[in-house]
Each structure stands twice: as structure tokens, then as C-alpha cells.
Design an enzyme around this catalytic site. Sequence first.
Site, PDB file in Angstrom:
ATOM      1  N   ARG A   1       3.029  14.516  12.996  1.00 20.24           N
ATOM      2  CA  ARG A   1       3.281  14.227  11.542  1.00 20.24           C
ATOM      3  C   ARG A   1       3.403  15.641  10.197  1.00 20.24           C
ATOM      4  O   ARG A   1       2.606  15.919   9.059  1.00 20.24           O
ATOM      5  CB  ARG A   1       2.464  13.166  10.476  1.00 20.24           C
ATOM      6  CG  ARG A   1       2.814  11.953  11.250  1.00 20.24           C
ATOM      7  CD  ARG A   1       1.753  10.467  10.946  1.00 20.24           C
ATOM      8  NE  ARG A   1       2.500  10.322   9.718  1.00 20.24           N
ATOM      9  CZ  ARG A   1       1.760   9.001   8.908  1.00 20.24           C
ATOM     10  NH1 ARG A   1       0.233   8.847   9.540  1.00 20.24           N
ATOM     11  NH2 ARG A   1       1.750   9.028   8.040  1.00 20.24           N
TER      12      ARG A   1
ATOM     13  N   LYS B   1       1.049  -0.963  -0.375  1.00 18.62           N
ATOM     14  CA  LYS B   1      -0.332  -0.158   0.288  1.00 18.62           C
ATOM     15  C   LYS B   1       0.954   1.040   0.521  1.00 18.62           C
ATOM     16  O   LYS B   1       0.460   2.438  -0.774  1.00 18.62           O
ATOM     17  CB  LYS B   1      -0.677   0.033   1.142  1.00 18.62           C
ATOM     18  CG  LYS B   1      -2.045   1.047   1.594  1.00 18.62           C
ATOM     19  CD  LYS B   1      -2.152   1.266   2.695  1.00 18.62           C
ATOM     20  CE  LYS B   1      -1.574   1.955   3.356  1.00 18.62           C
ATOM     21  NZ  LYS B   1      -0.906   2.572   3.786  1.00 18.62           N
ATOM     22  N   ASN B   2       1.799   1.542   0.745  1.00 14.45           N
ATOM     23  CA  ASN B   2       2.862   2.440   0.533  1.00 14.45           C
ATOM     24  C   ASN B   2       3.177   2.880  -0.241  1.00 14.45           C
ATOM     25  O   ASN B   2       4.247   3.573  -0.419  1.00 14.45           O
ATOM     26  CB  ASN B   2       3.957   2.461   2.234  1.00 14.45           C
ATOM     27  CG  ASN B   2       2.872   2.216   3.683  1.00 14.45           C
ATOM     28  OD1 ASN B   2       1.798   3.361   3.385  1.00 14.45           O
ATOM     29  ND2 ASN B   2       3.461   2.243   4.381  1.00 14.45           N
TER      30      ASN B   2
ATOM     31  N   CYS C   1      -2.904   7.869  10.546  1.00 15.65           N
ATOM     32  CA  CYS C   1      -3.337   7.895  11.796  1.00 15.65           C
ATOM     33  C   CYS C   1      -2.808   8.561  13.198  1.00 15.65           C
ATOM     34  O   CYS C   1      -2.777   9.412  13.647  1.00 15.65           O
ATOM     35  CB  CYS C   1      -2.277   5.912  12.009  1.00 15.65           C
ATOM     36  SG  CYS C   1      -3.139   5.122  11.063  1.00 15.65           S
TER      37      CYS C   1
ATOM     38  N   ARG D   1      -8.422  -0.755   5.473  1.00 19.50           N
ATOM     39  CA  ARG D   1      -7.738   0.846   4.238  1.00 19.50           C
ATOM     40  C   ARG D   1      -6.820  -0.131   4.014  1.00 19.50           C
ATOM     41  O   ARG D   1      -6.408   0.186   3.195  1.00 19.50           O
ATOM     42  CB  ARG D   1      -7.840   1.087   4.581  1.00 19.50           C
ATOM     43  CG  ARG D   1      -9.671   2.021   5.339  1.00 19.50           C
ATOM     44  CD  ARG D   1      -9.610   3.606   5.880  1.00 19.50           C
ATOM     45  NE  ARG D   1      -8.977   4.218   4.491  1.00 19.50           N
ATOM     46  CZ  ARG D   1      -9.215   6.062   4.355  1.00 19.50           C
ATOM     47  NH1 ARG D   1     -10.141   6.098   5.453  1.00 19.50           N
ATOM     48  NH2 ARG D   1      -9.249   6.389   3.594  1.00 19.50           N
TER      49      ARG D   1
ATOM     50  N   ASP E   1       6.427   0.777  11.693  1.00 17.38           N
ATOM     51  CA  ASP E   1       4.665  -0.747  11.314  1.00 17.38           C
ATOM     52  C   ASP E   1       4.959  -2.023  11.479  1.00 17.38           C
ATOM     53  O   ASP E   1       4.348  -2.698  11.560  1.00 17.38           O
ATOM     54  CB  ASP E   1       4.560  -0.683   9.857  1.00 17.38           C
ATOM     55  CG  ASP E   1       4.263   0.907   9.700  1.00 17.38           C
ATOM     56  OD1 ASP E   1       3.090   1.645  10.752  1.00 17.38           O
ATOM     57  OD2 ASP E   1       4.146   1.560   8.860  1.00 17.38           O
TER      58      ASP E   1
END
Length: 468
Positions: free
Chosen positions: A137, A37-38, A132, A428, A320
Site C-alpha cells: 500500500r 470508520k473509513n 493492516c 479498532r 473488505d
Amino acid sequence: MGAPSTTATTPGSTDQRWYRIRGGAPLHGSVEASGAKNSVTKLMVATLLTPAPCTLTRVPRIAEVDVVLGMLTELGTHVEWLDEHTVRLTTERIADASLSEAYSGVNRIPILMMGPLLHRVGEAVIPLPGGCRIGKRPVDFHLAGLRAMGAEIVEQVRSVQVKTLGLRGTHVALPFPSVGATENLLLAAVRAQGTTVISNAAVEPEVVDLILFLQQMGALVDVEADRTIVVQGVDRLRGATHAPIHDRIEVASFAAAAVATDGRIEVVGARQDHLMTFLNHLRRLGGEFEVTPRGMTFFRARALEATHVQTDVHPGFMTDWQQPLVVLLTQARGASVIHETIYEDRFGYTRQLAEMGADIALSTLCLGGKSCRFAARDFEHSAVVSGPTPLTGVDLTIPDLRAGFAYVLAALSADGTSVIRGTRFLERGYEDPVGKLRSVGAQVETDPVPADRVAADRVAADQVPAVH
């Protein structure tokens, strides 16, 4: 300007209000890791740099991809699915360089669109990003770099207005090797006039994947020693076809599931070079792996033992990977220490683990052996996990994407049944999590959303902070 398009059903998607998971069973079998995804979402943004068609394969069918495709469609991109996981994106012209404020706070992708839009039409209005609930950030690094390249930026309450007569190469020294800021500068630099040098750049596999795609499109990008990226701008870029890397976060998630349940799982697409630091810590803890022709197999080699971990930028231990590791450490003998140096507020999810029986103490001190940028700033960014402690099934509510799989992992390891709500966060970022978990023997029941409520739920999901 339209609102986000989120109502189309996609293959592999799941529409659950909750999962009911019965723990205690070892997991065995094989799963295939999806495209990262990233990486995929950034590659989609890169297609804005050219009017020619670009094709991406191995695209995960997740809600986050749908959201980004909605953004691109609004800007003028034609989206064509060639098969279940292959999409062709063509942006012959920019129809509207003002992205809807409906995307404000949805995710951090819009801020990456500034460079491509400035090259295509010389201006853009971009909503401020979300993320998130794991820290502030900020986008200061992004904006400072673009200003240095010649962009005029006006910051408003929910959006940023940018315009330029032409971006030019410059030297940008990032105060921190931010992945997002590095990607933003890359997307701006590849068509800028002259040469751009990015010092202290992020070099994560996802960043390298973006560089490889840009290189296929005709960009000139050199990755040098000491986190230095040098970009020589070109006048135009062409279309390209690219297969994104597999998701190393998903790989680590299922690796942790195999070790936590004392099972054995092969993850197709897993790459050892993307997981070196994770594998070292997994082995110290008591897990083990084997490289296979299709990927890697993970299992438990011995009783789990405490270890110390400090998250860091690549090639360090990925932030993560921290959440599934914490669940493993609740079952390890002794006191383990985790020092989070990337985000200042990422241990909030541990409070619900404590309700399951975990012994986790949070601290504002830097317990990882060295001070980090959060030292003496009153952030609970270190954790001491004492174990082993038996976990008991409870009701859990997912606060963010990565905590989501940690809760799934805890439920799989627990005695009894857990009900996990807020599954939209997990879905997601993870493609078909229920199907993959069931394929390795997990006992997962779901509460399907009736067809007439699917669209409303998906719209609601896009109003929450986005995945990382």
C-alpha cells in the site's frame, strides 16, 4: 510534541484480551450499524480546512477514532463531545504542523493531513503511514499528485516534509483508482488555486461522503462520468454539520453472520445502494435479504452453493467483504474461487481457518477470469474454497481488523468453543462488537482487562499496524 492520547475511556468501548465464543446457535434480532470508520476518520481530517467549528454525528466510539482525535488535538484542534456519538471539532489555528513520529506506522490518516496543513500554514511534517498486514500500500500516488499541485516534498526514513507557497489546480491521472489517493487530492484541491481534475478516481460511497461534507463546507466538486472528479478551488471553507454514512462493512459482516448461522438479523441503517454487488453474491450463494423501513434484514434462503468472486474497486465486490464471504464459502457445496485484485497479501488469515477444518488452497494465479496487476508476481492472491466442511472450535489469533470478524464468524459457525485473541484489532474498527453480537443471541464471553491495565493495553494497541 506529545505522544498519541489513548487512555480516555469511551462509551461503547470494550477492553478484552480474548473472546470465548460457543458456536452452533442461529442468530436472531436487530443491530444498528455504526458510522463508517473509513468515512468518519477522513471527515475529521477535512475539518482542518477551516477555522470554523464542524460537527459530526453518528461517530463510532472505537479506538481508531480516538487515535485520529489524538492527532488532531496535537495539531491544535479543540475536541468537544456533545453527546455519545456527536463531536464538534474546531481548529482556530494550527498549533504545530509537525505531527509526532509516535504516529508513524499507526494508520494511514496522517498522510491525508498534508493538503489541509499546506493550506493553513504552508508546511507540514507528517509521519509515514501504516496499515493492516495485507500488502505494501505505497503512498507514491499521493506524493506525485501533491507535487503536481506545487508541493515541495522531502521524503525521510519515517516522515515526509512538505511545504508550498500555494497549491494550484492541475490534472492528475491516477494509475489505479486508489481511495486514499483520491481523498488526499480532494482535500488538497478544494482550496487550491484554479481547477483540479482527478482522472481514474475512486468513487466509493466513503469518497462520495467526503465530497458531500466538503460541499456543505463550501467546496465546488463535480463527480463526472468515467471516474473523473473536477474540483474548482475556493478561497475559504466554512463549518458544517454532517451525519456520516453507516458502515457497509459492518452491515455485510452481520449479514454474513445471519446466513452462516441460519438465523435472521435486521441491520438498522443498511442501504441497498451501498451493497448491490455484495447482495448479488450473497443471493447466488444462498443468502437473501429484505428491505425494511429501518434498514435491511438478512437470512438464508436455501442450502449454500459455491460461487466465484473477484474483488474490485467500487462498484465491484469490496475487498473488505472478502473475509466473511470466505467463511460462508467453507459451508457451501462445491469449489468456490476468490480472486483478490486490490491487495496482494490478504489471504494469510485463511491458514487459521484451515486449523478449524476449512479446505482452502491458495494460488499465485489469477483465477478470477481475468488477469490483474498481481499476475506473474508470485503473490498468493487467489483462493479455492471447497465445501462444505464442518468447522471445529480452536484457539485463534487475529492478524488484522477484517480477518477479526471472519474469525468471529467462523467461531459462530463452528462446533464447540473457540477462543479468539488479539481482539484489539477488531475493536479498532467495530463499535461494541461483543454487545452487538450478544444482542442477536451469540454466546460470547470476554476476559475484561483490570482497570489499572487498560491504559497500558491501549497504548500497546497503538503500536501495532492499523486498521483498513
